[in-house]
Design a protein around this motif. Structure first.
Motif, mmCIF file in Angstrom:
data_model
loop_
_atom_site.group_PDB
_atom_site.id
_atom_site.type_symbol
_atom_site.label_atom_id
_atom_site.label_comp_id
_atom_site.label_asym_id
_atom_site.label_seq_id
_atom_site.Cartn_x
_atom_site.Cartn_y
_atom_site.Cartn_z
ATOM 1 N N TRP A 79 0.818 -1.215 0.000
ATOM 2 C CA TRP A 79 0.000 0.000 0.000
ATOM 3 C C TRP A 79 0.853 1.267 0.000
ATOM 4 O O TRP A 79 0.585 2.212 -0.739
ATOM 5 N N ASN A 80 1.887 1.276 0.825
ATOM 6 C CA ASN A 80 2.694 2.492 0.964
ATOM 7 C C ASN A 80 3.743 2.660 -0.132
ATOM 8 O O ASN A 80 4.116 3.807 -0.448
ATOM 9 N N ARG A 81 4.237 1.561 -0.723
ATOM 10 C CA ARG A 81 5.342 1.670 -1.677
ATOM 11 C C ARG A 81 4.964 1.268 -3.101
ATOM 12 O O ARG A 81 5.175 2.027 -4.045
ATOM 13 N N LEU A 82 4.408 0.068 -3.256
ATOM 14 C CA LEU A 82 4.116 -0.415 -4.602
ATOM 15 C C LEU A 82 2.877 0.233 -5.213
ATOM 16 O O LEU A 82 2.877 0.574 -6.406
ATOM 17 N N ALA A 83 1.831 0.392 -4.433
ATOM 18 C CA ALA A 83 0.575 0.929 -4.971
ATOM 19 C C ALA A 83 0.739 2.320 -5.573
ATOM 20 O O ALA A 83 0.195 2.593 -6.653
ATOM 21 N N PRO A 84 1.455 3.254 -4.919
ATOM 22 C CA PRO A 84 1.632 4.577 -5.541
ATOM 23 C C PRO A 84 2.336 4.495 -6.899
ATOM 24 O O PRO A 84 2.014 5.265 -7.814
ATOM 25 N N GLY A 85 3.292 3.576 -7.053
ATOM 26 C CA GLY A 85 3.960 3.417 -8.340
ATOM 27 C C GLY A 85 3.025 2.889 -9.407
ATOM 28 O O GLY A 85 3.034 3.354 -10.551
ATOM 29 N N LEU A 86 2.183 1.918 -9.041
ATOM 30 C CA LEU A 86 1.197 1.393 -9.980
ATOM 31 C C LEU A 86 0.206 2.473 -10.382
ATOM 32 O O LEU A 86 -0.180 2.589 -11.550
ATOM 33 N N ALA A 87 -0.197 3.276 -9.404
ATOM 34 C CA ALA A 87 -1.164 4.341 -9.678
ATOM 35 C C ALA A 87 -0.559 5.435 -10.547
ATOM 36 O O ALA A 87 -1.230 5.992 -11.428
ATOM 37 N N LYS A 88 0.710 5.729 -10.347
ATOM 38 C CA LYS A 88 1.372 6.744 -11.155
ATOM 39 C C LYS A 88 1.461 6.306 -12.612
ATOM 40 O O LYS A 88 1.239 7.097 -13.541
ATOM 41 N N GLY A 89 1.754 5.028 -12.821
ATOM 42 C CA GLY A 89 1.894 4.540 -14.179
ATOM 43 C C GLY A 89 0.582 4.514 -14.947
ATOM 44 O O GLY A 89 0.537 4.859 -16.141
#
Length: 272
Positions: free
Chosen positions: A139-149
């Motif tokens: 939630w804190n690390r991977l999800a923001p990257g997925l959402a940015k892409g």
């Protein structure tokens, strides 16, 4: 005067279907069969709300607190002019958003007859490997990257939840789970405001099997942060006479819920 209407609000990566199904299962359907008028809110972009969350969708949790909940509350009161108020019911993060709205708007509080939450916590303080994997890593690390892409978190397509998250709501919820209870848009301090709130009758329900997203210790911590000294707390566990050690979602979706704890909820609403 008829029964007080009920408003239900889902949590993150979710939508109103956590409370109902087309086949008639779920808490909303159970209470409706008992004679209550139940409104299940799909926040903007989720569930049956359109347009769906997609790239460029800019709304976050602030709009739910400051705009959507007050708007729906006013509408329900207009539809039920003889009602003394509206019962509020939230699952997971939905309970946090409802509590935030009550902490912020003194003019709304008198029309909220009660606050019932399932697995609602403002922060996640427990420590475990499962928590590290689900919250700290994903939630804190991977999800923001997925959402940015992609422009948003496609939680339903990734089979991570019932619905998607906007980048704004994702970022805001991350900050709240690990930091202060302050509005990202205008710096309103909900934590300070909550100390002076005269809360409606409140009942917080947690499941013993909910190890991370609504850990009972974190649910009780939210009660303390809100200053809800008179609130009722129930732990759904076999040792307390319930049929299961319920988890985060199945405290609402389990087939046994209708003959286990749902009748107690019905009695509580009827008494109110």
């Amino acid at each position: 005067m008829g029964k007080t209407p009920i408003l239900m609000l889902h949590g993150a990566m979710s939508n109103g279907r956590v409370f109902y199904s087309q086949s008639g299962r779920g808490l909303a359907c159970f209470l409706a069969r008992a004679g209550f008028v139940v409104y299940v809110l799909d926040t903007a972009g989720r569930g049956l709300s359109t347009p769906r969350i997609s790239r460029g969708f800019g709304l976050g949790q602030g709009e739910v607190i400051r705009e959507q909940l007050p708007l729906v509350q006013r509408a329900i009161l207009e539809w039920h002019p003889d009602a003394a108020g509206v019962h509020w019911c939230g699952h997971s993060w939905g309970g946090v958003l409802m509590a935030s709205c009550l902490a912020r708007f003194a003019d709304i509080r008198p029309s909220v007859s009660s606050l019932l939450t399932f697995g609602s916590k403002r922060r996640i303080k427990i420590k475990s490997l499962q928590k590290w994997l689900m919250v700290d890593l994903f939630w804190n690390r991977l999800a923001p990257g997925l959402a940015k892409g992609k422009g948003y978190l496609a939680a339903d397509r990734l089979r991570l939840g019932m619905d998607n998250e906007s980048r704004a709501s994702l970022s805001q919820s991350i900050d709240w789970v690990r930091g202060p209870w302050i509005d990202h848009d205008d710096d309103f301090d909900y934590g300070v405001a909550a100390r002076d709130v005269q809360w409606p009758p409140a009942w917080f329900i947690a499941g013993l099997g909910d190890k991370v997203l609504g850990n009972p210790a974190d649910v009780q911590e939210m009660l303390t942060e809100c200053g809800m000294q008179e609130a009722k707390f129930t732990l759904l566990a076999r040792r307390n006479g319930f049929l299961h050690d319920y988890g985060h979602a199945n405290m609402l979706t389990h087939i046994d819920a209708e003959r286990d704890h749902f009748p107690q909820i019905l009695d509580w609403y009827r008494a109110g």
